[in-house]
Write an enzyme that holds these catalytic residues in place. Sequence first.
Site: not given
Length: 326
Positions: A63, A91, A99, A102, A145
């Site tokens: 994103l 995932k 992500n 980052g 989980y």
Amino acid sequence: MGKRILVTGGAGFLGSHLCERLLAAGNDVLCVDNYFTGTKDNVAKCLDNPHFELMRHDVTFALYVEVDEIYNLACPASPIHYQRDPIQTTKTSVLGAINMLGLAKRLHVRILQASTSEVYGDPDIHPQTEDYCGMVNMIGPRACYDEGKRCTETLFYDYRRQHRMDVRVARIFNTYGPNMHPQDGRVVSTFIVQALKGEPITIFGSGTQTRSFCYVDELIDGLTRLMNVAQEVEGPVNLGNPTELTMSELAELIISLTGSRSRLEFRPLPQDDPRQRRPDISRARELLHWMPQVAVEEGLSRTISYFDNLLANPREADKLVWKSSQ
């Protein structure tokens, strides 16, 4: 001046309450959700606010946005949801964390991770403190989980050590309140809907296993305090209500509050279901000056009213059936 704040999983149960709280504090909020379990209805009250933006996006993909803070709440959180697609659940936790970390690294901003008491598994110490490493079955049906969140915590603290990032991790214990999905499989929502409909209340196991229940408004207060505390936070912080109830006690209390004639129906205990769960919140009290105050009877009454209205409104009927995407 308010901040521009990203909330992933912002259309979910906790995320929607967090978005409302952040808007009320004068911030711009970017709500990101893929609607796997979240719904646009949860953030309907925010849509007319010019400081609110809603984006459909899956955090397993990168994103690129500009924000001042990140709350990473994206991940299905109830067994019925996260076990429906366990690989995607893992995932979401792991790739989503990579992500979002980052993004925070590129922007040099603080990031908070919504972790879970499930990292403690079926604990052999009670109550659970943040330095307890847990008893998790890494190949069981709940592992997608449990282990996904444990790996997320590892990533957060490796990024902190390697890149000197400012990270916060909240280990969230059972939370309840309005905007819970009636079919999410969580014990509070399940018991309330069953009681309101006069159906048998299904208790797995003997009913002696315990949980601790925190009302959603107080949990959100804990999250925002953790994000905004000025000093560095060295490790995870438990957020939950230390008041402990057995499943049978919770069922009887809900029957009493709803005036239901439901009876208790006992079923076999699912694999790896924790026998007991209660947070030690000493760190939260000391660091955040945070302590839940809403009594379980009061919080349950508010939640019962929410579900009562939901069941009584034909236009809301589609909420009674969980859909994988909306």
